[in-house]
Design a protein around this motif. Structure first.
Motif, mmCIF file in Angstrom:
data_model
loop_
_atom_site.group_PDB
_atom_site.id
_atom_site.type_symbol
_atom_site.label_atom_id
_atom_site.label_comp_id
_atom_site.label_asym_id
_atom_site.label_seq_id
_atom_site.Cartn_x
_atom_site.Cartn_y
_atom_site.Cartn_z
ATOM 1 N N GLY A 35 37.100 34.859 41.691
ATOM 2 C CA GLY A 35 36.989 34.179 40.410
ATOM 3 C C GLY A 35 35.589 33.651 40.177
ATOM 4 N N ARG A 36 35.491 32.618 39.347
ATOM 5 C CA ARG A 36 34.194 32.046 38.980
ATOM 6 C C ARG A 36 34.192 30.552 39.303
ATOM 7 N NH1 ARG A 36 37.250 32.691 34.377
ATOM 8 N NH2 ARG A 36 37.352 30.918 32.932
ATOM 9 N N VAL A 37 33.029 30.042 39.673
ATOM 10 C CA VAL A 37 32.884 28.628 39.988
ATOM 11 C C VAL A 37 31.521 28.162 39.498
ATOM 12 C CG1 VAL A 37 34.380 28.699 42.025
ATOM 13 C CG2 VAL A 37 31.919 29.110 42.279
ATOM 14 N N ALA A 38 31.414 26.857 39.247
ATOM 15 C CA ALA A 38 30.122 26.257 38.951
ATOM 16 C C ALA A 38 29.349 26.101 40.257
ATOM 17 C CB ALA A 38 30.310 24.902 38.278
ATOM 18 N N VAL A 39 28.070 26.399 40.232
ATOM 19 C CA VAL A 39 27.266 26.284 41.451
ATOM 20 C C VAL A 39 26.692 24.874 41.545
ATOM 21 C CG1 VAL A 39 26.701 28.726 41.390
ATOM 22 C CG2 VAL A 39 25.133 27.081 40.363
ATOM 23 N N GLU A 40 26.387 24.462 42.757
ATOM 24 C CA GLU A 40 25.814 23.145 42.984
ATOM 25 C C GLU A 40 24.428 23.053 42.333
ATOM 26 O OE1 GLU A 40 27.084 20.491 44.426
ATOM 27 O OE2 GLU A 40 28.994 21.456 44.932
ATOM 28 N N GLU A 105 33.744 37.951 34.853
ATOM 29 C CA GLU A 105 34.927 38.008 35.715
ATOM 30 C C GLU A 105 35.963 38.992 35.173
ATOM 31 O OE1 GLU A 105 38.549 35.232 37.520
ATOM 32 O OE2 GLU A 105 37.094 34.357 36.119
ATOM 33 N N GLU A 106 36.186 38.956 33.870
ATOM 34 C CA GLU A 106 37.164 39.881 33.276
ATOM 35 C C GLU A 106 36.745 41.322 33.503
ATOM 36 O OE1 GLU A 106 40.237 41.711 31.379
ATOM 37 O OE2 GLU A 106 40.084 39.637 32.102
ATOM 38 N N ARG A 107 35.457 41.612 33.346
ATOM 39 C CA ARG A 107 34.989 42.979 33.588
ATOM 40 C C ARG A 107 35.153 43.359 35.049
ATOM 41 N NH1 ARG A 107 30.191 45.331 35.098
ATOM 42 N NH2 ARG A 107 28.956 43.424 34.882
ATOM 43 N N TYR A 108 34.797 42.440 35.957
ATOM 44 C CA TYR A 108 34.932 42.724 37.374
ATOM 45 C C TYR A 108 36.386 43.007 37.746
ATOM 46 C CZ TYR A 108 30.164 41.272 38.715
ATOM 47 O OH TYR A 108 28.809 41.184 38.894
ATOM 48 N N ARG A 109 37.309 42.306 37.119
ATOM 49 C CA ARG A 109 38.731 42.477 37.438
ATOM 50 C C ARG A 109 39.324 43.738 36.811
ATOM 51 N NH1 ARG A 109 41.772 38.469 39.583
ATOM 52 N NH2 ARG A 109 40.703 36.521 40.122
ATOM 53 N N VAL A 136 30.171 34.257 39.986
ATOM 54 C CA VAL A 136 31.389 35.059 39.873
ATOM 55 C C VAL A 136 31.476 35.972 41.091
ATOM 56 C CG1 VAL A 136 32.725 36.656 38.451
ATOM 57 C CG2 VAL A 136 31.115 35.064 37.358
ATOM 58 N N THR A 137 32.594 35.918 41.795
ATOM 59 C CA THR A 137 32.809 36.770 42.959
ATOM 60 C C THR A 137 34.216 37.343 42.883
ATOM 61 O OG1 THR A 137 31.395 35.325 44.302
ATOM 62 C CG2 THR A 137 32.762 36.942 45.475
ATOM 63 N N VAL A 138 34.316 38.664 42.862
ATOM 64 C CA VAL A 138 35.608 39.346 42.802
ATOM 65 C C VAL A 138 35.585 40.494 43.801
ATOM 66 C CG1 VAL A 138 37.161 40.757 41.382
ATOM 67 C CG2 VAL A 138 36.049 38.744 40.387
ATOM 68 N N MET A 139 36.678 40.652 44.548
ATOM 69 C CA MET A 139 36.804 41.757 45.501
ATOM 70 C C MET A 139 38.196 42.351 45.405
ATOM 71 S SD MET A 139 36.779 39.330 48.903
ATOM 72 C CE MET A 139 35.495 38.290 48.180
ATOM 73 N N HIS A 140 38.321 43.604 45.792
ATOM 74 C CA HIS A 140 39.669 44.173 45.768
ATOM 75 C C HIS A 140 40.448 43.729 46.996
ATOM 76 C CE1 HIS A 140 38.793 47.320 48.705
ATOM 77 N NE2 HIS A 140 37.820 47.820 47.955
ATOM 78 N N HIS A 141 41.752 43.874 46.944
ATOM 79 C CA HIS A 141 42.651 43.213 47.892
ATOM 80 C C HIS A 141 42.675 43.872 49.266
ATOM 81 C CE1 HIS A 141 45.391 40.213 48.900
ATOM 82 N NE2 HIS A 141 46.486 40.600 48.278
ATOM 83 N N LEU A 142 42.042 45.037 49.421
ATOM 84 C CA LEU A 142 41.977 45.643 50.750
ATOM 85 C C LEU A 142 41.060 44.846 51.679
ATOM 86 C CD1 LEU A 142 41.759 49.480 49.994
ATOM 87 C CD2 LEU A 142 43.731 48.200 50.850
ATOM 88 N N ARG A 210 33.532 57.087 40.572
ATOM 89 C CA ARG A 210 32.456 56.110 40.492
ATOM 90 C C ARG A 210 32.552 55.360 39.179
ATOM 91 N NH1 ARG A 210 28.294 55.211 43.458
ATOM 92 N NH2 ARG A 210 28.654 57.130 44.621
ATOM 93 N N ALA A 211 32.638 54.055 39.264
ATOM 94 C CA ALA A 211 32.846 53.235 38.074
ATOM 95 C C ALA A 211 31.556 53.111 37.268
ATOM 96 C CB ALA A 211 33.330 51.845 38.467
ATOM 97 N N SER A 212 31.729 52.973 35.974
ATOM 98 C CA SER A 212 30.608 52.722 35.080
ATOM 99 C C SER A 212 30.654 51.274 34.645
ATOM 100 C CB SER A 212 30.694 53.640 33.864
ATOM 101 O OG SER A 212 29.731 53.291 32.909
ATOM 102 N N HIS A 213 29.531 50.587 34.743
ATOM 103 C CA HIS A 213 29.535 49.164 34.441
ATOM 104 C C HIS A 213 29.578 48.878 32.955
ATOM 105 C CE1 HIS A 213 29.153 47.384 38.385
ATOM 106 N NE2 HIS A 213 28.344 48.364 38.696
ATOM 107 N N GLY A 214 29.274 49.847 32.103
ATOM 108 C CA GLY A 214 29.351 49.605 30.677
ATOM 109 C C GLY A 214 28.304 48.614 30.212
ATOM 110 N N THR A 215 28.575 47.984 29.054
ATOM 111 C CA THR A 215 27.582 47.106 28.470
ATOM 112 C C THR A 215 27.709 45.678 28.947
ATOM 113 O OG1 THR A 215 29.059 46.742 26.603
ATOM 114 C CG2 THR A 215 27.439 48.513 26.397
ATOM 115 N N GLY A 216 28.916 45.259 29.365
ATOM 116 C CA GLY A 216 29.101 43.902 29.858
ATOM 117 C C GLY A 216 29.013 42.891 28.743
ATOM 118 N N PRO A 217 28.964 41.616 29.078
ATOM 119 C CA PRO A 217 28.904 40.562 28.072
ATOM 120 C C PRO A 217 27.573 40.563 27.349
ATOM 121 C CG PRO A 217 28.618 39.650 30.241
ATOM 122 C CD PRO A 217 28.981 41.100 30.431
#
Length: 224
Positions: A35-40, A105-109, A136-142, A210-217
């Protein structure tokens, strides 16, 4: 960002990986975690890059990709070295950085992982006025389960450098597929080694591309 960790090799997928792999197929979902978090305050891009490097070097599952044999049989391949990417997004002056982070995060997911061609973790920093404010940090469940994720987080916070043990260890993950000559398996697989080692078309994810990242936000972005 270059990284170098211990161990490399090609092995059978572990029992836990098989169960998650088949769950992904049944649900037609890669079950991303994170997910996403505010950094220190005061955190720099170098700090976040160091965090990503620590994860890649510390935890073998972060350096593991799948390899597909003829017929669809999946193996896990551990790499000792490689290059990971920290994406950097600059929020426009009139944009809430949290909205930018939510879009990332939505794109990563939602964007399919390339199990064979990409590392299993995606990380980004969102900056406001040149300073990182969201991560933002997202990983697959493997990569891990809930307990393993908690262990990773604790070690990340402490920057633990003691030898990796338990569920994060390659020695525990590798070569722990269905035992030879066991006939039937335990757990949800419930088939012989031969059939469990080859993902049924109806129950496993489609072959990776191979995934394409697209335009993003809508914000400026660069890679580190």
């Amino acid at each position: 960002m270059e990284f170098a960790g211990e161990g490399e090799g090609l092995e059978e997928m572990s029992w836990g990986m098989w169960e998650i792999w088949q769950a992904m197929g049944r649900q037609r979902n890669q079950l991303p975690i994170g997910g996403r978090v505010a950094v220190e305050p005061g955190t720099t891009l170098d700090d976040l890059a160091a965090e990503l490097r620590y994860m890649m070097e510390r935890f073998p599952s972060m350096r593991t990709r799948l390899r597909f044999a003829p017929g669809g049989r999946a193996l896990q391949q551990l790499f000792s070295t490689g290059r990971a990417t920290l994406e950097v997004y600059d929020a426009a002056p009139d944009t809430d950085p949290q909205e930018v982070a939510a879009a990332v995060e939505e794109r990563y997911r939602s964007e399919p992982f390339d199990f064979a061609g990409q590392w299993p973790v995606r990380m980004a920093a969102v900056r406001r006025h040149g300073r990182p404010v969201q991560q933002v940090t997202v990983m697959h469940h493997l990569v891990t389960d809930g307990l393993g994720g908690a262990i990773m987080l604790d070690q990340l916070r402490a920057r633990d450098t003691t030898p990796v043990s338990g569920c994060s260890s390659w020695s525990r993950r590798a070569g722990s597929g269905p035992p030879r000559g066991s006939g039937r398996t335990s757990g949800r697989c419930g088939t012989s080694r031969a059939s469990c080692g080859r993902c049924p078309r109806s129950s496993c994810p489609a072959p990776p591309t191979r995934a394409s990242h697209g335009t993003g936000p809508r914000s400026s972005t660069r890679r580190r």
